[in-house]
Structures are given as structure tokens and as C-alpha cells.
Design a protein around this motif. Structure first.
Motif, PDB file in Angstrom:
ATOM      1  N   GLU A 110     -29.012  26.019 -12.090  1.00  0.00           N
ATOM      2  CA  GLU A 110     -28.107  25.273 -11.212  1.00  0.00           C
ATOM      3  C   GLU A 110     -28.916  24.442 -10.234  1.00  0.00           C
ATOM      4  OE1 GLU A 110     -25.920  28.447  -9.461  1.00  0.00           O
ATOM      5  OE2 GLU A 110     -24.522  28.662 -11.136  1.00  0.00           O
ATOM      6  N   ARG A 111     -28.391  23.258  -9.931  1.00  0.00           N
ATOM      7  CA  ARG A 111     -29.053  22.377  -8.973  1.00  0.00           C
ATOM      8  C   ARG A 111     -28.053  21.970  -7.908  1.00  0.00           C
ATOM      9  NH1 ARG A 111     -29.326  16.895  -8.823  1.00  0.00           N
ATOM     10  NH2 ARG A 111     -28.432  16.778 -10.935  1.00  0.00           N
ATOM     11  N   LYS A 112     -28.433  22.108  -6.647  1.00  0.00           N
ATOM     12  CA  LYS A 112     -27.553  21.785  -5.532  1.00  0.00           C
ATOM     13  C   LYS A 112     -27.332  20.277  -5.455  1.00  0.00           C
ATOM     14  CE  LYS A 112     -25.410  23.080  -1.650  1.00  0.00           C
ATOM     15  NZ  LYS A 112     -24.172  23.876  -1.682  1.00  0.00           N
ATOM     16  N   THR A 113     -26.039  19.881  -5.398  1.00  0.00           N
ATOM     17  CA  THR A 113     -25.720  18.456  -5.328  1.00  0.00           C
ATOM     18  C   THR A 113     -24.844  18.097  -4.134  1.00  0.00           C
ATOM     19  OG1 THR A 113     -23.787  18.783  -6.757  1.00  0.00           O
ATOM     20  CG2 THR A 113     -25.874  18.190  -7.830  1.00  0.00           C
ATOM     21  N   GLY A 114     -24.282  19.120  -3.456  1.00  0.00           N
ATOM     22  CA  GLY A 114     -23.396  18.852  -2.323  1.00  0.00           C
ATOM     23  C   GLY A 114     -23.120  20.131  -1.560  1.00  0.00           C
TER      24      GLY A 114
END
Length: 412
Positions: A64-68
């Protein structure tokens, strides 16, 4: 297809805890290959499938990659190249980041087993701070295992404080908050859930109505613990002893919300807090979308818990009207749940934990006497409209009065 048992099933097996459900992780496969094998896709935000025979959940390994901001602010990457360790690294706590392969060997890259032995709830990586739901989950695991001596690790508590200060908790949505609250209420020590949230500063953000109770004094004669917030958690603790139902536990916890509205100049008295708190409770339930059965019981307990405590002193008409208000005369009533929450309130005080509560049996007896009244008599008398209700009420008051005299005679 490489599959691994992961998460709670591994954790609880190591703790000799009952394993209620098993989750599986699949490494090296695609969604198309899973469907071809007969698995049914059910995941909305990431690839999860149900086994064609056991119906257990199988999830593809992912990162998972933080986008907001918030718990939805993530980009999920599921690919055959994602390794087992990469998937475990995105998990919240080390005790949830273990796996067991087909050979039965424990795979524990983040020392979860050691944290189980040391009774610590520790985050796996700094990525913990990217999802505010993890604050609630850490608190819920504290509620689940506090009786075993578990606590949140110091560094994890510090990280949770930073998350709250950064405003991450502000992005928690009502559905997720209620889901975690409901689960926490069913744990063995749900009071630990709220204590952890208070310790990290999240209680005032997530449950401001409960947080407002702390620091509000009560008369020491009746509340040796004095602080209303402390009392609320003590009542919750007693509710766990008396009922396994989440509805009862929530009603017990919330019964004194009105005391936070008392002006300081009136402390430690809280006259009329029972009715004053109803609008606060209404807003609480609306905000979190609390199911109706929870809300209705909480409203009844809040409004009438003082009546319940004073039941042996109440006039017959007052007691009858209370029973009518809480729907005690209906075949499918919730009188037992109401009484359990009120008894928890009476016992949730320093030194009162094991005191008897004769009010419960007294009220049950009065309710049974009033419910036994022949309600058809009013119709046979030719009464109509409001006259029918008034006649039934008079008959029930008389039945309660007769019961009261018999009770007093028996105990004297």
C-alpha cells in the motif's frame, strides 16, 4: 500457489486463544488465476477471494502507498511479485504480522512472537501512522488482551499521539468508528479501549461526549471515585460482569453524559442530568449511526437509571409510568437489559462493586404484577379512546401497589 495462514489465527494460536476464523494469504498469483481456480472475488478495495469449498478468505499479497488523508487515502498494489514479507510489513501490529506456511513453520520477520511474550502491542513500521483506523485497532486489541497484561508499547503510543496531533483522527468516518466500537464492547475488557484512546489524545476527537466526562466531579458520598469519566469506565467494567450484550455495555457507558453539561458552579451536584443528557446521546447516535436497538436502550437507561435506583421508594404510579415508558409491558421487552445496565451503574463506584441490587428483583416483580392486569376489562366496560388507556393505567397502578404491600410485608 503458495498460501500462508496469517493474522489473527496465527496470533491467537500462539496465545492458546480460540481461533474463530482463518485468513489466508496467497503469494505469486494473479486475480485471474484465482478465479480460474474457482475462487469467488469479494474484495472491493483490494483482491480478496472466497475459497470454493471452505468459503474462507484468501487475499493476494499486496503493498500500500499513502496518497491522501484518512483510511481511504491509499493506492493498493497487488502483484505476483509482492513477497510475503512485503505484505506482512504493511500490517498494523507485530502480533498481527506473522504467518504459518504449509510446513507449519512460523514466519515472523518483525518479532511478533517476542511481543506476544512481552505482552506488547507494537507497530510494525512507521507506515502505521498512515491509517487512522489503526489507532482504533490498537485500542481494541488492548481491550481484547488487557486482562492478560498487554499494553501499548511506549513508542507506539508516542506515534499514536503524533497521529492525533497531525489531525489523522479527524478523518475517521462513522462506519469505521462504530465497527471498531462495537467490536471493542464485546471484548473482555472494553474499558481499556477508551483508556488507550484517552492516553493518546484520540478520545476527545472520536468520542468527545465521553471525553467531556473526565474532570467532572460527583458527590464523594455516592461516588468515592469522584471523577465522572472514571465512573463511566467503572460502570462499563461492571456491565461486562453482568451482561455479554454490547447494547447493555454501551448503555451503561453512556448513561451519565448529561453530567458534562452541568455548570461548574453547581458541581458536584448534577440535578436533572438524566434528561439533559438525552440530546447529547441523540447527537452521539446520529453521528456514529448507532443501530436503533442500541440507541433505544441507551436512551431508556439514561432517562430512568435514577428512578431504577430509587425503585423501592417510588410511588406506585411513578413506578408504573416508568415501566410503561421503557416498554416493560410488551411481550418482547428489554427489561432485563435495562436492569443490568442500571445495576452496573450502581456497582460502578469505588467500594460498591459487589453490593447487592435488590431493586432489580423488585422491579421485575412489579412489572410482572402490572403486566398481569386484564387489559380487556376496559373494553368490556364500554370505554373508548383515551379512557381505555387511563383505565388500564389505573389497574396497573393498583397491581403495583398490591405487589408493593406484599413485598414490604415479606421483607419486614
Amino acid at each position: 500457489m503458495k498460501t500462508y495462514l496469517v493474522g489473527g489465527a496465527v496470533r491467537d494460536r500462539l496465545l492458546d486463544y480460540p481461533v474463530e476464523e482463518r485468513d489466508w494469504l496467497v503469494v505469486g498469483e494473479t486475480a485471474e488465476a484465482m478465479v480460474a481456480r474457482g475462487f469467488r472475488p469479494v474484495g472491493k478495495d483490494f483482491p480478496v477471494f472466497l475459497h470454493p469449498e471452505t468459503h474462507e478468505e484468501y487475499a493476494l499479497a499486496r503493498t500500500e502507498r499513502k496518497t491522501g488523508m484518512g483510511y481511504k487515502g491509499f493506492a493498493v498494489h497487488a502483484d505476483p511479485d509482492v513477497t510475503l514479507e512485503e505484505d506482512l510489513q504493511r500490517r498494523d501490529l507485530t502480533i498481527n504480522a506473522m504467518a504459518i506456511g504449509d510446513d507449519g513453520v512460523l514466519i515472523d520477520p518483525f518479532c511478533g512472537r517476542l511481543d506476544l511474550e512481552q505482552k506488547l502491542l507494537r507497530h510494525v513500521s512507521p507506515a502505521f501512522s498512515e491509517d487512522p483506523v489503526r489507532i482504533l485497532r490498537a485500542a481494541r486489541f488492548a481491550a481484547r488482551y488487557a486482562h492478560l497484561g498487554f499494553r501499548v508499547a511506549d513508542e507506539t503510543m508516542m506515534l499514536m499521539k503524533h497521529m492525533v496531533a497531525a489531525g489523522e483522527a479527524d478523518y475517521l468516518v462513522s462506519e469505521r468508528v462504530w465497527a471498531e466500537l462495537h467490536k471493542a464492547l464485546l471484548e473482555r475488557t472494553p474499558q481499556a479501549f477508551f483508556q488507550v484512546l484517552r492516553d493518546c489524545g484520540a478520545l476527545g476527537v472520536v468520542f468527545p461526549e465521553i471525553d467531556a466526562l473526565f474532570g467532572v466531579p460527583q458527590p464523594e458520598k455516592y461516588h468515592p471515585e469522584i471523577d465522572t469519566g472514571v465512573h463511566a469506565l467503572m460502570v462499563l467494567e461492571q456491565a461486562v460482569r453482568l451482561s455479554a450484550k454490547a447494547e447493555v455495555r454501551l448503555a451503561a457507558l453512556l448513561h451519565d453524559l448529561g453530567k458534562a453539561l452541568t455548570p461548574r458552579e453547581h458541581w458536584p451536584s448534577h440535578h436533572g442530568h438524566e434528561k439533559k443528557g438525552l440530546r447529547v446521546l441523540e447527537r452521539f447516535c446520529e453521528r456514529l449511526r448507532v443501530p436503533k436497538p442500541f440507541k433505544s436502550l441507551s436512551m431508556q437507561v439514561m432517562e430512568y437509571h435514577t428512578h431504577c435506583h430509587r425503585a423501592l421508594e417510588l410511588r406506585s404510579d411513578t413506578l408504573t409510568d416508568m415501566l410503561q415508558a421503557i416498554a416493560a409491558f410488551k411481550p418482547e421487552n428489554r427489561l432485563d437489559e435495562f436492569l443490568s445496565a442500571c445495576e452496573a451503574d450502581a456497582r460502578g463506584r469505588s467500594g460498591f462493586e459487589d453490593r447487592s441490587y435488590p431493586q432489580a428483583e423488585y422491579i421485575r416483580g412489579a412489572a410482572a404484577a402490572a403486566a398481569g392486569v386484564d387489559t380487556g376489562a376496559a373494553l368490556r366496560q364500554g370505554l373508548q379512546g383515551e379512557q381505555i388507556g387511563a383505565a388500564i393505567r389505573r389497574s396497573r397502578i393498583q397491581a403495583v401497589d398490591d405487589f408493593k404491600k406484599c413485598y414490604q410485608s415479606a421483607v419486614s
